[in-house]
Design a protein around this motif. Structure first.
Motif, PDB file in Angstrom:
ATOM      1  N   UNK A 259      58.809  31.192  48.932  1.00 38.51           N
ATOM      2  CA  UNK A 259      58.697  31.183  47.485  1.00 38.51           C
ATOM      3  C   UNK A 259      58.471  32.575  46.952  1.00 38.51           C
ATOM      4  N   UNK A 260      58.851  32.806  45.694  1.00 40.09           N
ATOM      5  CA  UNK A 260      58.719  34.138  45.112  1.00 40.09           C
ATOM      6  C   UNK A 260      57.295  34.505  44.825  1.00 40.09           C
ATOM      7  N   UNK A 261      57.050  35.802  44.728  1.00 38.96           N
ATOM      8  CA  UNK A 261      55.736  36.284  44.325  1.00 38.96           C
ATOM      9  C   UNK A 261      55.434  35.826  42.924  1.00 38.96           C
TER      10      UNK A 261
ATOM     11  N   UNK B  48      65.679  38.863  52.077  1.00 41.66           N
ATOM     12  CA  UNK B  48      64.368  38.285  51.816  1.00 41.66           C
ATOM     13  C   UNK B  48      64.445  36.758  51.865  1.00 41.66           C
ATOM     14  N   UNK B  49      65.147  36.281  52.892  1.00 41.64           N
ATOM     15  CA  UNK B  49      65.276  34.845  53.104  1.00 41.64           C
ATOM     16  C   UNK B  49      65.759  34.645  54.531  1.00 41.64           C
ATOM     17  N   UNK B  50      65.695  33.427  54.986  1.00 42.76           N
ATOM     18  CA  UNK B  50      66.288  33.099  56.270  1.00 42.76           C
ATOM     19  C   UNK B  50      65.338  33.002  57.438  1.00 42.76           C
TER      20      UNK B  50
ATOM     21  N   UNK C   3      60.764  33.060  58.521  1.00 40.94           N
ATOM     22  CA  UNK C   3      59.396  33.121  58.020  1.00 40.94           C
ATOM     23  C   UNK C   3      58.942  34.562  57.815  1.00 40.94           C
ATOM     24  N   UNK C   4      59.416  35.476  58.642  1.00 41.73           N
ATOM     25  CA  UNK C   4      59.008  36.872  58.503  1.00 41.73           C
ATOM     26  C   UNK C   4      59.621  37.537  57.277  1.00 41.73           C
ATOM     27  N   UNK C   5      60.847  37.131  56.921  1.00 45.63           N
ATOM     28  CA  UNK C   5      61.529  37.821  55.828  1.00 45.63           C
ATOM     29  C   UNK C   5      61.444  37.092  54.501  1.00 45.63           C
ATOM     30  N   UNK C   6      61.126  35.813  54.473  1.00 46.37           N
ATOM     31  CA  UNK C   6      61.035  35.081  53.216  1.00 46.37           C
ATOM     32  C   UNK C   6      60.087  35.794  52.258  1.00 46.37           C
ATOM     33  N   UNK C   7      60.590  36.096  51.066  1.00 45.72           N
ATOM     34  CA  UNK C   7      59.811  36.756  50.013  1.00 45.72           C
ATOM     35  C   UNK C   7      59.209  38.082  50.474  1.00 45.72           C
ATOM     36  N   UNK C   8      59.785  38.680  51.512  1.00 43.70           N
ATOM     37  CA  UNK C   8      59.275  39.960  52.001  1.00 43.70           C
ATOM     38  C   UNK C   8      57.955  39.853  52.714  1.00 43.70           C
ATOM     39  N   UNK C   9      57.675  38.696  53.351  1.00 38.52           N
ATOM     40  CA  UNK C   9      56.354  38.474  53.942  1.00 38.52           C
ATOM     41  C   UNK C   9      55.960  39.580  54.925  1.00 38.52           C
ATOM     42  N   UNK C  10      56.865  39.966  55.830  1.00 39.69           N
ATOM     43  CA  UNK C  10      56.503  40.955  56.847  1.00 39.69           C
ATOM     44  C   UNK C  10      56.091  42.275  56.213  1.00 39.69           C
ATOM     45  N   UNK C  11      56.770  42.675  55.130  1.00 42.75           N
ATOM     46  CA  UNK C  11      56.422  43.922  54.460  1.00 42.75           C
ATOM     47  C   UNK C  11      55.058  43.797  53.775  1.00 42.75           C
ATOM     48  N   UNK C  12      54.802  42.636  53.162  1.00 38.33           N
ATOM     49  CA  UNK C  12      53.488  42.411  52.568  1.00 38.33           C
ATOM     50  C   UNK C  12      52.388  42.368  53.608  1.00 38.33           C
ATOM     51  N   UNK C  13      52.673  41.771  54.763  1.00 39.47           N
ATOM     52  CA  UNK C  13      51.686  41.700  55.843  1.00 39.47           C
ATOM     53  C   UNK C  13      51.318  43.103  56.323  1.00 39.47           C
ATOM     54  N   UNK C  14      52.330  43.971  56.466  1.00 38.55           N
ATOM     55  CA  UNK C  14      52.071  45.324  56.954  1.00 38.55           C
ATOM     56  C   UNK C  14      51.335  46.147  55.899  1.00 38.55           C
ATOM     57  N   UNK C  15      51.666  45.977  54.624  1.00 40.04           N
ATOM     58  CA  UNK C  15      50.919  46.674  53.568  1.00 40.04           C
ATOM     59  C   UNK C  15      49.462  46.241  53.562  1.00 40.04           C
ATOM     60  N   UNK C  16      49.226  44.939  53.738  1.00 39.20           N
ATOM     61  CA  UNK C  16      47.850  44.455  53.801  1.00 39.20           C
ATOM     62  C   UNK C  16      47.140  44.991  55.027  1.00 39.20           C
TER      63      UNK C  16
END
Length: 454
Positions: free
Chosen positions: A7-9, A131-133, A135-148
Motif C-alpha cells: 500500500x502507498x505511504x 515499487x511493486x512485485x 515484499x521488499x520492493x512494495x511501496x519502497x519498503x526496503x529503502x524505508x527499512x534502510x533509512x530507518x
C-alpha cells in the motif's frame, strides 16, 4: 505474509515517482545526520570505545554501509557483493559491542569511502527499482527499512557522544521555554476496544504488525511525561533508600551500583547538576526526566501511588480517536510530524519542557506522546497475534520473550522516519544510557467509571 508492507505511504499516491522521492529524501536525511555525527570528532575518537555498552563510532559507520549493501545492492538490486569479506565483522549478532574494538575494523577513511560507494550504487538501484512485485520492493519498503536502520544507528551514535568524557561534540538550539501549561495533570482514557498495530503503514517493521483489536479498561494517564522536578521529590523522599518501592532485581541494581539519581546527575553545593553532551549544567526542573532505567521508572510510579502504563494503554492514549472511533497514525491525526507537533530528529539535543507542543496533543489533550523522551511501559516485548518475521528473524523475533521491556513514542534523538504511533522500541530494564523517560498511569476509580457511563 499477514500484515505485509503493502500500500502507498500515507499522504502519497501509489505513483512510483512519488514513492521514489520519499525514499530518496529519507536516505539523504539519514546520511546527512550520520556525516555530522562522525565528522565532528577526530579519528582517535571514532575508533575508541567510550563505553563497553556501545560500539566504536567507526563500527556503526561501516555497519550502516554494510546493511545498505546487503539489502539495497544485493537483495533489491541483484548486484554482486562489494565487500563480502567484511559481512561477519559488521554482523551485530556475531560480535557483542564490548568485543568490537578488537576486530580488524575498517579505518575511518576506508569506512567513509565504503559507505559512500555503497550509497552511490544504492541511489542507482533506487532510480530504477520497481515499487511493486515483492515484499521488499512494495511501496519502497526496503529503502524505508534502510533509512530507518541508519537513523536508529544515528541515535545509537548520539548516545555514544553523550557517554564520551571529552569536550562537547555536538550543539543545537534549545527548544526554548514553553508557555505555562495549565491543563489537568492527568487524563481519563475511555475503556473499550481499539485497533492496535498496523497492516497498512508501508514502512512499518514486522513487530508493529498486524493490526488487531485490543480491549482496554478505562484508565488515567499523565498529561505530560514525569519531570526532573517531580523525580527530585522522589529522590528527596528517600526513594533510592527504600526497598519497598523497588522490584527485587531493581533494588539489587541500586545497592550493587550505589545509585541515588538518574545517570549523569550529581549533587554539588546543594544543587543537582548533570552532564549533557560534555557540558555540566543545572538539572532543568521542567524538562522530562531522562536517562532512567525501567526499574527506576517503576519505583517512582509505586512511590507516587501509580504504575507504568501497559503498552496497549500507551498506544490507545496515543492513537485512538474517541469521537471518530478509529486509530490514527499519530496523536494529532494522520499527518506526518512537523516541528510544531513534536521534538524529533536531533533538532534540539534535549527534551522540551513538559507540556510543550499543544499542536501535537491527542484529542483528549495528552501531550508529548511523540518525541522528547522514549517512554517505558509496563509490558514485556512480545509478538502481536499473527506476527510473521520479515525480512529477517534477527530484527524482532529473537528478542521476544527475553528480558526486554517496551518503550514507546520516540525521543528528541530519533528521526520521524523511525517514529510513529505504532513504533515499538525495547531494551533491558537496567538500561540508563538511552534517552528514556516515562509517564505514569492508574486504574480509573468507580466514580470515574460511573461518570464515563453518564
Amino acid at each position: 505474509m499477514t500484515g505485509s508492507p503493502t500500500g502507498p505511504a500515507h499522504g502519497a499516491t501509489a505513483d512510483p515517482e512519488v514513492l521514489r522521492e520519499r525514499a530518496l529524501a529519507a536516505l539523504l536525511g539519514a546520511r546527512e545526520r550520520t556525516a555530522l555525527l562522525t565528522s565532528c570528532v577526530d579519528d582517535p575518537e571514532l575508533t575508541a570505545q567510550h563505553s563497553p555498552l556501545m560500539s566504536p563510532l567507526v563500527w556503526d559507520l561501516a555497519h550502516i554501509g554494510n546493511q545498505e549493501e546487503q539489502w539495497l545492492l544485493r537483495a533489491v538490486g541483484g548486484r554482486d557483493a562489494l565487500r563480502p569479506e567484511i559481512d561477519s565483522l559488521y554482523d551485530a549478532f556475531e560480535h557483542p559491542r564490548a568485543a568490537r574494538p578488537s576486530l580488524p575494523l575498517l579505518a575511518p577513511d576506508e569506512a567513509r569511502r565504503y559507505a559512500a560507494e555503497v550509497r552511490g550504487r544504492a541511489l542507482d538501484v533506487l532510480e530504477n527499482a520497481p515499487f511493486h512485485g515483492s515484499l521488499l520492493t512494495d511501496a519502497g519498503f526496503a529503502f524505508g527499512m534502510i533509512a530507518q536502520h541508519e537513523q536508529q544507528h544515528d541515535e545509537t551514535m548520539l548516545i555514544t557522544h553523550q557517554l564520551r568524557s571529552g569536550a562537547p561534540a555536538l550543539t543545537a538550539p534549545d527548544p526554548g521555554p514553553a508557555p505555562a501549561f495549565g491543563g489537568p495533570p492527568e487524563v481519563l482514557v475511555p475503556g473499550g476496544p481499539f485497533t492496535m498495530g498496523t497492516s497498512t503503514e508501508p514502512w512499518a517493521l514486522d513487530n508493529e504488525r498486524p493490526a488487531h483489536q485490543r480491549v482496554v479498561p478505562p484508565f488515567c494517564i499523565d498529561t505530560a511525561p514525569v519531570t526532573n522536578a517531580a523525580y527530585q521529590r522522589f529522590i528527596d523522599d528517600g526513594g533510592y533508600e527504600e526497598p519497598r518501592w523497588w522490584q527485587e532485581r531493581g533494588w539489587d541494581m541500586v545497592r550493587r551500583n550505589g545509585l541515588g539519581a538518574p545517570l549523569f546527575w550529581r549533587r554539588e553545593g546543594g544543587q543537582w547538576l548533570r552532564r549533557h553532551f560534555g557540558r555540566i549544567e543545572p538539572v532543568p526542573a521542567d524538562e522530562p526526566v531522562l536517562h532512567v532505567s525501567w526499574f527506576e521508572a517503576d519505583a517512582y510510579a509505586r512511590w507516587a501511588g501509580r504504575r507504568l502504563p501497559t503498552e496497549a494503554e500507551w498506544e490507545k492514549a496515543a492513537r485512538h480517536h474517541p469521537r471518530e472511533d478509529r486509530s490514527t497514525r499519530f496523536p494529532w491525526g494522520d499527518e506526518d510530524p512537523t516541528p510544531e507537533r513534536a521534538n524529533l530528529g536531533q533538532r534540539h539535543l534535549r527534551p522540551a519542557p513538559a507540556g510543550s507542543y499543544p499542536e501535537g496533543a491527542s484529542p483528549l489533550g495528552i501531550r508529548q506522546l511523540i518525541g522528547d523522551v522514549w517512554e517505558w511501559t509496563a509490558s514485556d516485548f512480545l509478538p502481536y497475534p499473527g506476527f510473521v518475521a520479515f525480512p529477517y528473524r534477527e530484527y524482532s523475533e529473537v528478542f521476544f520473550g527475553g528480558d526486554y521491556k517496551v518503550l514507546r513514542g520516540g525521543a528528541f534523538s530519533v528521526d520521524a522516519v523511525a517514529c510513529r504511533g505504532t513504533f515499538r522500541n525495547w531494551d533491558h530494564p537496567v538500561r540508563r544510557q538511552i534517552f528514556s523517560g516515562f509517564r505514569t498511569a492508574r486504574d480509573a476509580t468507580a466514580a470515574e467509571l460511573t461518570a464515563e457511563l453518564v
